[in-house]
Design an enzyme around this catalytic site. Structure first.
Site, PDB file in Angstrom:
ATOM      1  N   SER A  12       0.352   2.001  -1.139  1.00  0.00           N
ATOM      2  CA  SER A  12       1.577   1.322  -1.575  1.00  0.00           C
ATOM      3  C   SER A  12       2.663   2.386  -1.656  1.00  0.00           C
ATOM      4  CB  SER A  12       1.302   0.620  -2.899  1.00  0.00           C
ATOM      5  OG  SER A  12       2.387  -0.194  -3.245  1.00  0.00           O
ATOM      6  N   HIS A  39       1.470  -2.167   1.277  1.00  0.00           N
ATOM      7  CA  HIS A  39       2.428  -3.117   0.704  1.00  0.00           C
ATOM      8  C   HIS A  39       3.795  -2.865   1.312  1.00  0.00           C
ATOM      9  CE1 HIS A  39      -0.250  -3.067  -3.133  1.00  0.00           C
ATOM     10  NE2 HIS A  39      -0.767  -3.821  -2.172  1.00  0.00           N
ATOM     11  N   ASP A 132      -3.946  -2.379  -6.996  1.00  0.00           N
ATOM     12  CA  ASP A 132      -4.525  -3.086  -5.858  1.00  0.00           C
ATOM     13  C   ASP A 132      -5.431  -2.112  -5.098  1.00  0.00           C
ATOM     14  OD1 ASP A 132      -5.026  -5.092  -4.037  1.00  0.00           O
ATOM     15  OD2 ASP A 132      -3.242  -4.668  -2.828  1.00  0.00           O
TER      16      ASP A 132
END
Lengths: 187, 275
Positions: A12, A39, A132
């Protein structure tokens, strides 16, 4: 370590720089596919695959649904869909609820891949600002796969790999400079 | 964070899908396996089921729970004006072409809770075509259709929807289409007046009319290739010559033998039936 049938890289905030550093060093004849789930904002045409393609001679492409997963190719998860791995080693896409406020969610890809590739799966979690991927790494471990994180001390945002280190069993913790060699040796 | 690793095997997934077909006539066997398994695992964890046997028994014997099961294993995530560029093409290119017909029949297959139906209705109204249009919005799942019929969506979404609307070429004040009611935005009855919500199962039901525009976005991704071909044939049978078929941003007609009868609208996942 077992033969690697797939490497999945999740990341991310702060992960793009890592990818841009690692990709040029990769062996252009990799014997397995690399699947990248990062992401990013949902926009019309994302430039990410193009950006990454400029750094490697490996084929880089955005994932299409039902596409078979082939060695020597770098696949990039599309924005606004979860990327799932099917038993016949193809991709399917899913636009169900966000997970960890994210779609694509790294967990979704790690978890579905864990069961398909089992001990021939390697998952690498990079820099990022949410958790995540952590549950995904727990599944990967449970199915016999190999878990790797970016050394949190080298991450622009340490939270994601740090959470992984706290909650999942991690096999390797790598500095950015060590990643390319690690990946090339999986071949 | 410490999640339990709930495991339902592939064989158990097959057993559940077999039951659904045998007892209820719902055929999910052509669905993409990874996705449906994930949905089942999610529900299993969500409802804290104690064992697979108990889970299976409940689905097969408790009608209310069976309904919940179908509702939860199908994906009902949708939004208004999702992919604004797509709706811009509908507004600028597709619907004006259809405006010459005396009655415009539109099928929105897999409409879920109705956000896209209301989006299309708004564009038709702005193009002054709503009065002579009919939108058949269908879904496999009666519960989402009931919600769609109410035309009420979360107020918290309106900022995003309003931005999508503007990006899709809308120039009105988006808030003029709904009245705020605490946490809900209720869309005007006029928008609903030309929408018919009805159940339809793409897997087992037949064509029920001829349309000039069929929208089915982000539904085919959940089907395997064989089922995709079957459903695309159903759409082909239901589409008039020179009609349009619109799919989701990652879906395509390219792998279908039908592709040769269609011409793609440049830049969008919209195909026009040319022969």
């Amino acid at each position: 370590m077992n033969k690697c049938d797939a490497l999945i890289i999740g990341g991310s905030a702060g992960s793009l720089d890592v990818l841009l550093k690692v990709l040029p060093e990769l062996n252009p004849a990799l014997s397995f596919p690399i699947i990248i789930v990062v992401h990013r904002k949902h926009g019309a045409d994302s430039l990410l695959p193009e950006l990454l393609a400029g750094r490697t001679s490996l084929i880089v492409k955005e994932i299409d649904e039902k596409e078979p997963i082939l060695a020597g190719t770098i696949y990039v998860a599309p924005s606004d869909y979860h990327t799932l791995i099917e038993k016949d080693r193809s991709f399917s896409l899913d636009c169900s609820e966000k997970i960890n406020y994210s779609r694509p969610a790294i967990d979704a890809t790690f978890q579905t891949a864990a069961e398909v590739y089992r001990d021939k799966l390697v998952c690498l979690l990079l820099s990022g600002s949410n958790a995540d991927g952590v549950n995904g790494l727990i599944s990967v471990k449970a199915w016999g796969g190999t878990t790797v994180i970016q050394d949190p001390q080298t991450a622009q945002v340490a939270y994601m790999p740090q959470q992984a280190a706290n909650f999942a069993k991690i096999d390797y913790t790598l500095a950015i400079e060590a990643m390319a060699e690690f990946i090339n040796l999986l071949s | 964070m410490n999640q339990e690793l709930v495991v339902i095997s592939d064989e158990q997934v097959e057993i559940l899908l077999g039951d659904l077909l045998e007892y209820y006539g719902y055929d999910f066997t052509g669905y993409s396996k990874a996705s449906i398994k994930r949905r089942i695992l999610r529900l299993y964890g969500l409802d804290k089921q104690l064992s697979f046997a108990e889970f299976r028994y409940k689905i097969n014997n408790d009608t209310a729970y069976f309904k919940r099961f179908v509702e939860q294993i199908t994906v009902n995530v949708t939004e208004m004006f999702r992919d604004p560029g797509f709706f811009k093409t509908l507004r600028d290119t597709v619907l004006p072409k259809l405006g010459t017909y005396p009655l415009i029949r539109i099928w929105l297959a897999g409409c879920s809770t109705g956000e896209e139906a209301y989006s299309v209705s708004i564009i038709l109204k702005e193009l002054n075509l709503l009065h002579k249009s009919l939108i058949y919005a269908t879904d496999i799942n009666p519960a989402v259709l009931e919600k769609a019929g109410q035309g009420m969506f979360a107020m918290s979404q309106m900022k995003q929807y309003s931005e999508n609307y503007i990006q899709s070429g809308g120039t009105k004040d988006f808030s003029s289409y709904y009245t705020a009611n605490y946490s809900l935005a209720k869309f005007s009855d006029e928008l609903k007046s030309r929408i018919i919500f009805s159940t339809h199962n793409l897997v087992s039901d037949h064509s029920f009319n001829e349309f000039q525009l069929i929208l089915c976005r982000n539904v085919l991704i959940y089907f395997d290739r064989d089922l995709q071909h079957k459903v695309l044939s159903l759409f082909d049978e239901s589409l008039e010559g020179l009609g349009y078929l619109a799919l989701g941003s990652k879906e395509t007609l390219d792998f279908s033998p039908l592709a040769r009868n269609y011409k793609r609208v440049p830049g969008e996942k919209i195909w026009r039936k040319v022969s």
